[in-house]
Design a protein around this motif. Structure first.
Motif, PDB file in Angstrom:
ATOM      1  N   UNK A 186       0.792  -1.232   0.000  1.00  0.00           N
ATOM      2  CA  UNK A 186       0.000   0.000   0.000  1.00  0.00           C
ATOM      3  C   UNK A 186       0.826   1.284   0.000  1.00  0.00           C
ATOM      4  N   UNK A 187       2.146   1.169  -0.097  1.00  0.00           N
ATOM      5  CA  UNK A 187       2.955   2.396  -0.091  1.00  0.00           C
ATOM      6  C   UNK A 187       3.416   2.792  -1.495  1.00  0.00           C
ATOM      7  N   UNK A 188       2.982   2.024  -2.504  1.00  0.00           N
ATOM      8  CA  UNK A 188       3.348   2.396  -3.866  1.00  0.00           C
ATOM      9  C   UNK A 188       2.289   1.887  -4.831  1.00  0.00           C
ATOM     10  N   UNK A 189       2.309   2.431  -6.059  1.00  0.00           N
ATOM     11  CA  UNK A 189       1.382   1.986  -7.098  1.00  0.00           C
ATOM     12  C   UNK A 189       2.070   2.050  -8.462  1.00  0.00           C
ATOM     13  N   UNK A 190       1.754   1.067  -9.286  1.00  0.00           N
ATOM     14  CA  UNK A 190       2.279   1.040 -10.643  1.00  0.00           C
ATOM     15  C   UNK A 190       1.398   1.879 -11.571  1.00  0.00           C
ATOM     16  N   UNK A 191       2.000   2.404 -12.640  1.00  0.00           N
ATOM     17  CA  UNK A 191       1.280   3.166 -13.657  1.00  0.00           C
ATOM     18  C   UNK A 191       1.709   2.661 -15.034  1.00  0.00           C
ATOM     19  N   UNK A 192       0.745   2.529 -15.924  1.00  0.00           N
ATOM     20  CA  UNK A 192       1.029   2.142 -17.303  1.00  0.00           C
ATOM     21  C   UNK A 192       0.827   3.363 -18.208  1.00  0.00           C
ATOM     22  N   UNK A 193       1.861   3.719 -18.943  1.00  0.00           N
ATOM     23  CA  UNK A 193       1.818   4.937 -19.760  1.00  0.00           C
ATOM     24  C   UNK A 193       1.907   4.561 -21.244  1.00  0.00           C
ATOM     25  N   UNK A 194       0.815   4.763 -22.014  1.00  0.00           N
ATOM     26  CA  UNK A 194       0.872   4.490 -23.454  1.00  0.00           C
ATOM     27  C   UNK A 194       1.938   5.371 -24.113  1.00  0.00           C
ATOM     28  N   UNK A 195       2.690   4.784 -25.034  1.00  0.00           N
ATOM     29  CA  UNK A 195       3.819   5.516 -25.615  1.00  0.00           C
ATOM     30  C   UNK A 195       3.451   6.363 -26.826  1.00  0.00           C
ATOM     31  N   UNK A 196       2.309   6.118 -27.407  1.00  0.00           N
ATOM     32  CA  UNK A 196       1.879   6.946 -28.535  1.00  0.00           C
ATOM     33  C   UNK A 196       0.384   6.743 -28.779  1.00  0.00           C
ATOM     34  N   UNK A 197      -0.176   7.506 -29.702  1.00  0.00           N
ATOM     35  CA  UNK A 197      -1.608   7.470 -29.966  1.00  0.00           C
ATOM     36  C   UNK A 197      -2.044   6.119 -30.519  1.00  0.00           C
ATOM     37  N   UNK A 198      -1.162   5.446 -31.234  1.00  0.00           N
ATOM     38  CA  UNK A 198      -1.535   4.144 -31.795  1.00  0.00           C
ATOM     39  C   UNK A 198      -1.751   3.104 -30.700  1.00  0.00           C
ATOM     40  N   UNK A 206       2.513  -0.880 -26.835  1.00  0.00           N
ATOM     41  CA  UNK A 206       3.741  -0.200 -26.423  1.00  0.00           C
ATOM     42  C   UNK A 206       3.469   0.673 -25.189  1.00  0.00           C
ATOM     43  N   UNK A 207       3.739   0.116 -24.021  1.00  0.00           N
ATOM     44  CA  UNK A 207       3.521   0.825 -22.766  1.00  0.00           C
ATOM     45  C   UNK A 207       4.842   0.984 -22.009  1.00  0.00           C
ATOM     46  N   UNK A 208       4.926   2.048 -21.252  1.00  0.00           N
ATOM     47  CA  UNK A 208       6.017   2.213 -20.302  1.00  0.00           C
ATOM     48  C   UNK A 208       5.433   2.053 -18.900  1.00  0.00           C
ATOM     49  N   UNK A 209       6.137   1.339 -18.040  1.00  0.00           N
ATOM     50  CA  UNK A 209       5.674   1.130 -16.674  1.00  0.00           C
ATOM     51  C   UNK A 209       6.499   1.990 -15.722  1.00  0.00           C
TER      52      UNK A 209
END
Length: 312
Positions: A186-198, A206-209
């Motif tokens: 509970x002291x951290x959380x992951x995030x998924x960031x799409x790398x482009x519009x496609x 294509x995701x960055x974590x």
């Protein structure tokens, strides 16, 4: 990183009582390896050494990590450069042909289904009536080449996958989270960031974590950062982009009341936990994260997307 919940004290004591007689016999009749002299020497030459081993044997086997380190330092100070492989024989303990209590039986008793470090690979133990088929590797939290005294210590044997144990961790000292002791869920959380519009258009995965530490002042935060870096969780989780893409697709094709609608459709035949598992192939309660791969990652992304609510 996930926290494993078990009655570890009970399991550790059972581990000790099964090993005790064999270890005491080895202490009496075995040999030690003197690194400086580069030869084996009978333990009888060090009667005091034998007494120390017998006196502290239970602690060596059942103690938690901090105490194990103190015990190691005591022995290293009193009997430096001693290799205890002939007594705490991990090679024999994990040999498939050995009969009786061994690494397969310990893994079966622990029944941890995914790697304690990455929560990505299954670590299921499979034993048939005729054969020992598979089990997780055991990572030595304090690596056995240096800490041979602790090679069979219960809290030093962490079920893990080959990538985390052999490829990434190896034989070095690391100040990382212990999955039986440290609860950092509970002291951290992951995030998924799409790398482009496609990526958002469902053309690629294509995701960055990344991850956010929610409690920087928490004493576990430094260990958490080291653990995520050591086991390359950002990079490894990014390779599961196809599963992450499915969560994004679900968010954009269905409303954020997806689970509520699913509950109505099934007319209350399933609990919320069962519906969550059916819908997303993962666990909602952190105590069960170990049962299915990527449970922590997926839950954090589902909360970020607004598909499920964050429980305060």
């Amino acid at each position: 990183m996930i926290k494993i919940e078990r009655d570890f004290d009970k399991l550790a004591n059972a581990h000790y009582h099964i090993l005790k007689d064999d270890l005491l016999l080895k202490i009496d009749n075995g040999k030690n390896y003197d690194i400086s002299a580069k030869k084996f020497i009978p333990l009888i030459e060090e009667d005091r050494h034998k007494k120390w081993l017998k006196f502290l044997l239970k602690e060596i086997i059942i103690s938690k990590p901090e105490r194990l380190l103190k015990i190691y330092r005591i022995f290293e100070g009193q009997f430096p450069k001693t290799d205890y492989r002939k007594i705490f024989d991990y090679k024999k303990f994990t040999n498939k042909v050995e009969k009786g209590y061994d690494g397969y039986e310990l893994a079966k008793r622990l029944n941890i289904r995914t790697c304690c470090y990455c929560n990505r690979n299954y670590t299921t133990t499979v034993i048939s009536k005729k054969d020992k088929i598979s089990r997780p590797q055991f990572d030595h939290f304090y690596y056995k080449k240096k800490y041979s005294l602790l090679a069979l210590s219960f809290y030093n044997l962490i079920p893990s996958c080959n990538i985390c144990n052999s490829t990434l961790k190896g034989e070095k000292d690391y100040d990382i989270l212990h999955p039986y002791i440290d609860d950092s869920i509970n002291i951290f959380e992951f995030k998924a960031i799409p790398q482009n519009i496609t990526t958002l258009l469902n053309v690629n995965d294509d995701f960055r974590i990344e991850y956010n530490v929610l409690e920087q002042s928490n004493p576990l935060s430094p260990k958490l950062k080291k653990s995520i870096d050591l086991f390359k969780l950002k990079e490894i989780y990014a390779s599961n982009g196809n599963e992450i893409k499915d969560l994004f697709m679900m968010r954009y094709k269905y409303s954020n009341k997806y689970l509520e609608e699913l509950e109505k459709m099934t007319k209350g035949k399933f609990t919320k936990e069962e519906l969550y598992r059916l819908a997303f192939g993962t666990e909602i309660n952190s105590v069960n994260f170990e049962n299915r791969p990527l449970s922590k990652l997926k839950k954090d992304i589902l909360i970020e997307l607004g598909i499920i609510k964050k429980i305060k």
